[in-house]
Design a protein around this motif. Structure first.
Motif, PDB file in Angstrom:
ATOM      1  N   UNK A   1      -2.842  -1.042   1.880  1.00 41.25           N
ATOM      2  CA  UNK A   1      -2.533  -0.810   0.467  1.00 41.25           C
ATOM      3  C   UNK A   1      -3.349   0.353  -0.092  1.00 41.25           C
ATOM      4  N   UNK A   2      -4.630   0.435   0.259  1.00 36.24           N
ATOM      5  CA  UNK A   2      -5.471   1.535  -0.234  1.00 36.24           C
ATOM      6  C   UNK A   2      -4.948   2.885   0.246  1.00 36.24           C
ATOM      7  N   UNK A   3      -4.597   2.966   1.514  1.00 30.71           N
ATOM      8  CA  UNK A   3      -4.059   4.216   2.058  1.00 30.71           C
ATOM      9  C   UNK A   3      -2.706   4.534   1.437  1.00 30.71           C
ATOM     10  N   UNK A   4      -1.887   3.501   1.259  1.00 27.60           N
ATOM     11  CA  UNK A   4      -0.542   3.700   0.695  1.00 27.60           C
ATOM     12  C   UNK A   4      -0.603   4.219  -0.729  1.00 27.60           C
ATOM     13  N   UNK A   5      -1.558   3.740  -1.524  1.00 28.01           N
ATOM     14  CA  UNK A   5      -1.702   4.212  -2.908  1.00 28.01           C
ATOM     15  C   UNK A   5      -1.988   5.712  -2.915  1.00 28.01           C
ATOM     16  N   UNK A   6      -2.893   6.171  -2.056  1.00 26.20           N
ATOM     17  CA  UNK A   6      -3.243   7.597  -2.001  1.00 26.20           C
ATOM     18  C   UNK A   6      -2.039   8.424  -1.556  1.00 26.20           C
ATOM     19  N   UNK A   7      -1.346   7.968  -0.509  1.00 26.20           N
ATOM     20  CA  UNK A   7      -0.172   8.693  -0.025  1.00 26.20           C
ATOM     21  C   UNK A   7       0.926   8.740  -1.090  1.00 26.20           C
ATOM     22  N   UNK A   8       1.178   7.611  -1.733  1.00 29.03           N
ATOM     23  CA  UNK A   8       2.227   7.552  -2.759  1.00 29.03           C
ATOM     24  C   UNK A   8       1.903   8.473  -3.933  1.00 29.03           C
ATOM     25  N   UNK A   9       0.659   8.483  -4.380  1.00 23.51           N
ATOM     26  CA  UNK A   9       0.265   9.372  -5.485  1.00 23.51           C
ATOM     27  C   UNK A   9       0.449  10.831  -5.114  1.00 23.51           C
ATOM     28  N   UNK A  10       0.119  11.192  -3.889  1.00 24.38           N
ATOM     29  CA  UNK A  10       0.242  12.588  -3.454  1.00 24.38           C
ATOM     30  C   UNK A  10       1.683  13.074  -3.497  1.00 24.38           C
ATOM     31  N   UNK A  11       2.630  12.167  -3.274  1.00 23.68           N
ATOM     32  CA  UNK A  11       4.041  12.558  -3.237  1.00 23.68           C
ATOM     33  C   UNK A  11       4.840  12.048  -4.431  1.00 23.68           C
ATOM     34  N   UNK A  12       4.148  11.568  -5.462  1.00 18.38           N
ATOM     35  CA  UNK A  12       4.820  11.157  -6.692  1.00 18.38           C
ATOM     36  C   UNK A  12       5.693   9.926  -6.549  1.00 18.38           C
ATOM     37  N   UNK A  13       5.326   9.032  -5.656  1.00 14.35           N
ATOM     38  CA  UNK A  13       6.082   7.800  -5.444  1.00 14.35           C
ATOM     39  C   UNK A  13       5.456   6.712  -6.311  1.00 14.35           C
ATOM     40  N   UNK A  14       6.268   6.096  -7.158  1.00  8.22           N
ATOM     41  CA  UNK A  14       5.746   5.114  -8.119  1.00  8.22           C
ATOM     42  C   UNK A  14       5.322   3.799  -7.470  1.00  8.22           C
ATOM     43  N   UNK A  15       6.078   3.327  -6.492  1.00 14.68           N
ATOM     44  CA  UNK A  15       5.794   2.034  -5.869  1.00 14.68           C
ATOM     45  C   UNK A  15       5.224   2.253  -4.468  1.00 14.68           C
ATOM     46  N   UNK A  16       3.970   1.921  -4.280  1.00 18.42           N
ATOM     47  CA  UNK A  16       3.314   2.160  -2.991  1.00 18.42           C
ATOM     48  C   UNK A  16       3.627   1.076  -1.956  1.00 18.42           C
ATOM     49  N   UNK A  17       4.245  -0.036  -2.364  1.00 22.37           N
ATOM     50  CA  UNK A  17       4.437  -1.171  -1.455  1.00 22.37           C
ATOM     51  C   UNK A  17       5.305  -0.851  -0.228  1.00 22.37           C
ATOM     52  N   UNK A  18       6.414  -0.097  -0.342  1.00 21.00           N
ATOM     53  CA  UNK A  18       7.150   0.251   0.888  1.00 21.00           C
ATOM     54  C   UNK A  18       6.307   1.110   1.845  1.00 21.00           C
TER      55      UNK A  18
END
Length: 196
Positions: free
Chosen positions: A102-119
């Protein structure tokens, strides 16, 4: 992107991807024969290290996907700084915890403008087929899928239509070319045709 990779000091192949994105790979097969051994000795083709170099001063994120043995890794850089790293191990018992993913996914999602990091987190937690989970992570981030042959053969971008070679230059040569005449077009003879 072309001007950024000039400063990496190695021969690179750039290929267009959907969404205005660019795939980049090292292209040792396009180096002139006399330079191959020097290039390998000095740079080793480590795209993670090269991404740190060519992302400096840039606002866009650089996501490096690599196969290392049976494992696959994603490494995210922006402006020369490591933001996140993840490895899918071939051994399922080495999968990250839910919190780590989840921590890694939040950073990746923010970098690419993805609102939901869960997928993204679900893709990072996958443990049965590392190559498939790389594709799932790209999809969850809204990125084009990795090129055909990624993880299976060397230089998979060689067959991508529109791929271009940026030939290795000395650091001073790259600076001169980047600053020359305000034109981002290469000088005649500076680029090799795409490999087929």
């Amino acid at each position: 992107m072309r001007e950024s990779v000039l400063l990496a000091g190695t021969t690179m192949r750039l290929a267009p991807a959907r969404g205005g994105r660019t795939f980049v790979e090292t292209a040792p097969s396009a180096d002139p024969p006399a330079r191959k051994s020097v290039r390998k000795a000095l740079l080793g083709g480590d795209l993670v290290r090269l991404a740190r170099t060519f992302s400096r001063g840039e606002k866009w994120p650089v996501l490096v996907a690599a196969k290392e043995g049976d494992d696959y890794t994603l490494t995210l850089y922006r402006d020369g700084s490591l933001l996140a790293a993840h490895t899918w191990r071939s051994d399922p018992s080495e999968a990250p915890t839910q919190q780590e993913a989840a921590q890694r996914a939040v950073v990746l999602a923010e970098a690419y403008g993805v609102a939901d990091h869960r997928p993204v987190a679900a893709a990072l937690r996958g443990a049965d087929s590392p190559r498939r989970h790389v594709g799932e992570a790209f999809e969850a981030l809204g990125l084009p899928p990795p090129p055909a042959g990624f993880g299976e053969r060397v230089e998979p971008l060689a067959d991508v239509p529109g791929a271009q070679i940026v030939v290795r230059r000395s650091f001073l040569g790259a600076i001169r070319e980047t600053l020359a005449s305000g034109s981002s077009s290469p000088a005649p003879g500076d680029e090799l045709p795409p490999l087929r």
